[in-house]
Design a protein around this motif. Structure first.
Motif, PDB file in Angstrom:
ATOM      1  N   ALA A  20       0.966  -1.238   0.102  1.00 17.23           N
ATOM      2  CA  ALA A  20      -0.202  -0.014   0.160  1.00 17.23           C
ATOM      3  C   ALA A  20       1.017   1.086  -0.113  1.00 17.23           C
ATOM      4  CB  ALA A  20      -1.057   0.056   1.137  1.00 17.23           C
ATOM      5  N   PHE A  21       2.199   1.155   0.914  1.00 21.65           N
ATOM      6  CA  PHE A  21       2.779   2.346   0.814  1.00 21.65           C
ATOM      7  C   PHE A  21       3.678   2.421  -0.382  1.00 21.65           C
ATOM      8  CE2 PHE A  21       7.214   3.805   1.470  1.00 21.65           C
ATOM      9  CZ  PHE A  21       7.145   4.990   1.919  1.00 21.65           C
ATOM     10  N   LEU A  24       1.297   3.904  -3.010  1.00 20.55           N
ATOM     11  CA  LEU A  24       0.948   5.718  -2.547  1.00 20.55           C
ATOM     12  C   LEU A  24       2.139   6.155  -3.451  1.00 20.55           C
ATOM     13  CD1 LEU A  24      -0.497   5.831   0.851  1.00 20.55           C
ATOM     14  CD2 LEU A  24      -1.526   6.387  -1.336  1.00 20.55           C
ATOM     15  N   PHE A  28       2.227   8.975  -6.119  1.00 17.71           N
ATOM     16  CA  PHE A  28       2.343  10.523  -5.785  1.00 17.71           C
ATOM     17  C   PHE A  28       3.754  10.930  -5.552  1.00 17.71           C
ATOM     18  CE2 PHE A  28      -1.761   8.889  -3.997  1.00 17.71           C
ATOM     19  CZ  PHE A  28      -2.586   9.872  -4.859  1.00 17.71           C
ATOM     20  N   THR A  29       4.702  10.236  -6.146  1.00 18.87           N
ATOM     21  CA  THR A  29       6.087  10.506  -5.803  1.00 18.87           C
ATOM     22  C   THR A  29       7.064  10.654  -7.380  1.00 18.87           C
ATOM     23  OG1 THR A  29       7.269   8.764  -5.361  1.00 18.87           O
ATOM     24  CG2 THR A  29       6.471   9.828  -3.721  1.00 18.87           C
TER      25      THR A  29
END
Length: 123
Positions: A20-21, A24, A28-29
């Motif tokens: 999950a990390f 993300l 988003f990075t």
């Protein structure tokens, strides 16, 4: 001492949080390949850990029944690690190689930390 299946269940939870990390981070990075490599390595690392748990249970059953003890499947886990690296090397625009290797080691590092915490807490 904790049952091997309990350790494996906690390991799966950690890897799912890692995935999950990574999702993300991928979305988003500005480093999507790094997070994709971590996810790929984490998945293959979880698969390797699942193989190890399955083989250890089979090993334990063989010992308790007095049968011949089989191998623990090291070659299959090595082949799985090589497959993860091969995927990362064949698609370098999607997966970062070093983060894939780091992701492969995450389940084993977590297992070591989990055992240290267990011994400090209960001994």
């Amino acid at each position: 001492m904790l049952d091997l299946q309990q350790v494996y269940a906690r390991q799966k939870k950690l890897i799912f949080f890692l995935l999950a990390f990574c999702a993300l981070g991928w979305g988003f990075t500005p480093y999507p390949t790094v997070f994709a490599g971590l996810a790929l390595g984490g998945l293959f690392g979880l698969y390797n850990f699942w193989l190890l748990v399955r083989r250890l249970e089979k090993f334990d059953r063989s010992l308790s029944e007095g049968k011949k003890v089989a191998s623990l499947g090291t070659a299959l886990r090595f082949a799985s690690g090589i497959a993860a690296v091969a995927v990362a090397m064949s698609i370098p625009e999607q997966f970062h190689l070093i983060s894939t290797v780091i992701g492969l080691m995450i389940p084993y590092v977590y297992l070591l930390v989990d055992r240290i915490v267990y011994h400090v807490k209960y001994h």
